[in-house]
Design a protein around this motif. Structure first.
Motif, mmCIF file in Angstrom:
data_model
loop_
_atom_site.group_PDB
_atom_site.id
_atom_site.type_symbol
_atom_site.label_atom_id
_atom_site.label_comp_id
_atom_site.label_asym_id
_atom_site.label_seq_id
_atom_site.Cartn_x
_atom_site.Cartn_y
_atom_site.Cartn_z
ATOM 1 N N UNK A 11 0.862 -1.184 0.000
ATOM 2 C CA UNK A 11 0.000 0.000 0.000
ATOM 3 C C UNK A 11 0.896 1.231 0.000
ATOM 4 N N UNK A 12 0.667 2.125 -0.957
ATOM 5 C CA UNK A 12 1.467 3.341 -1.062
ATOM 6 C C UNK A 12 0.559 4.568 -1.081
ATOM 7 N N UNK A 13 1.021 5.633 -0.443
ATOM 8 C CA UNK A 13 0.367 6.936 -0.565
ATOM 9 C C UNK A 13 1.409 7.925 -1.071
ATOM 10 N N UNK A 14 1.139 8.502 -2.243
ATOM 11 C CA UNK A 14 2.044 9.469 -2.869
ATOM 12 C C UNK A 14 1.550 10.881 -2.552
ATOM 13 N N UNK A 15 2.460 11.763 -2.167
ATOM 14 C CA UNK A 15 2.113 13.180 -1.968
ATOM 15 C C UNK A 15 3.239 14.033 -2.526
ATOM 16 N N UNK A 43 9.959 6.560 0.437
ATOM 17 C CA UNK A 43 10.797 6.693 -0.747
ATOM 18 C C UNK A 43 10.692 8.123 -1.261
ATOM 19 N N UNK A 44 11.837 8.781 -1.416
ATOM 20 C CA UNK A 44 11.864 10.160 -1.906
ATOM 21 C C UNK A 44 12.163 10.180 -3.400
ATOM 22 N N UNK A 45 11.289 10.861 -4.154
ATOM 23 C CA UNK A 45 11.484 11.045 -5.589
ATOM 24 C C UNK A 45 11.690 12.532 -5.873
ATOM 25 N N UNK A 46 11.949 12.878 -7.110
ATOM 26 C CA UNK A 46 12.214 14.271 -7.434
ATOM 27 C C UNK A 46 10.996 15.152 -7.177
#
Length: 226
Positions: free
Chosen positions: A80-84, A119-122
């Motif tokens: 389960x992922x929550x992207x913000x 997890x950190x993305x750009x």
């Protein structure tokens, strides 16, 4: 039919606005998908994780933040992922006591999940957790005595082996009838484990049974009460 090809669990995602009123809807969506996937035992824990991950976004980034819920299988774990969009506010696991109000969200996630992380993305942050499913393969089903017996019966029928004959006498018939009831019950468990609509299958079976009576006449009367 093998367990490895039973249930297709394709990844899905849902964009939403992080608002308190959205949490209940996301929980319902999660329940629906896990029911279809046959992961009924994970529904409560998965809903809790969704609630806490979304509440984390609302608390630290504010209501109205655009976010995305993503759900997939990672091996035999439910992910389960929550992207913000904020890469600065990172969830942390705090050492909180029973009376603490702040910091309890990730502690609850940590209590039910096999693992979790960030997890950190750009352009975004992904807060994720994974729940153990009890599956033997990503496309398999959760084992249970009834499900396994029904699976064995399916393989038995598929092998075209001769069926057991009905025992003679009232006692033999009663035993056989109970065995048939147990077999039907096991198949219902098997259907539910594969995300099938049990009521619909029963209706179809009843229709097929009644249609077949015309061809059999009065010959099948072994379970008659008269």
């Amino acid at each position: 039919m093998t367990q490895e090809t039973c249930v297709a669990r394709k990844p899905w995602d849902l964009a939403f606005t992080a608002e308190p009123t959205e949490v209940a809807g996301l929980r319902r969506v999660m329940r629906l998908h896990l029911s279809i996937w046959g992961l009924h035992d994970l529904i409560d824990d998965a809903q809790l994780c969704v609630s806490e991950l979304v509440s984390n976004v609302i608390t630290h980034l504010g209501p109205g933040t655009p976010a995305t819920l993503s759900v997939s299988m990672n091996g035999v774990h439910l992910r389960i992922e929550v992207h913000d969009p904020d890469t600065r506010a990172l969830p942390t696991l705090l050492d909180v006591n029973a009376d603490s109000e702040a910091g309890r969200g990730m502690a609850l996630v940590d209590a039910v999940a096999a693992r979790w992380g960030v997890q950190l993305c750009l352009d975004r942050k992904v807060t994720w957790c994974e729940l153990a499913t009890g599956l033997t393969s990503p496309n398999g089903h959760v084992e249970g005595p009834g499900v396994q017996r029904a699976q064995d019966l399916l393989e038995f029928y598929g092998g075209a082996k001769p069926p057991l004959r009905l025992a003679s006498g009232q006692v033999g018939r009663a035993v056989a009838e109970e065995s048939v009831i147990e077999v039907i019950t096991d198949f219902l468990h098997w259907l539910r484990a594969h995300g099938c609509d049990v009521d619909e299958v029963l209706d179809r079976a009843q229709t097929r049974y009644e249609a077949g009576l015309d061809g059999y006449g009065d010959g099948l009367s072994c379970c008659s009460r008269t």
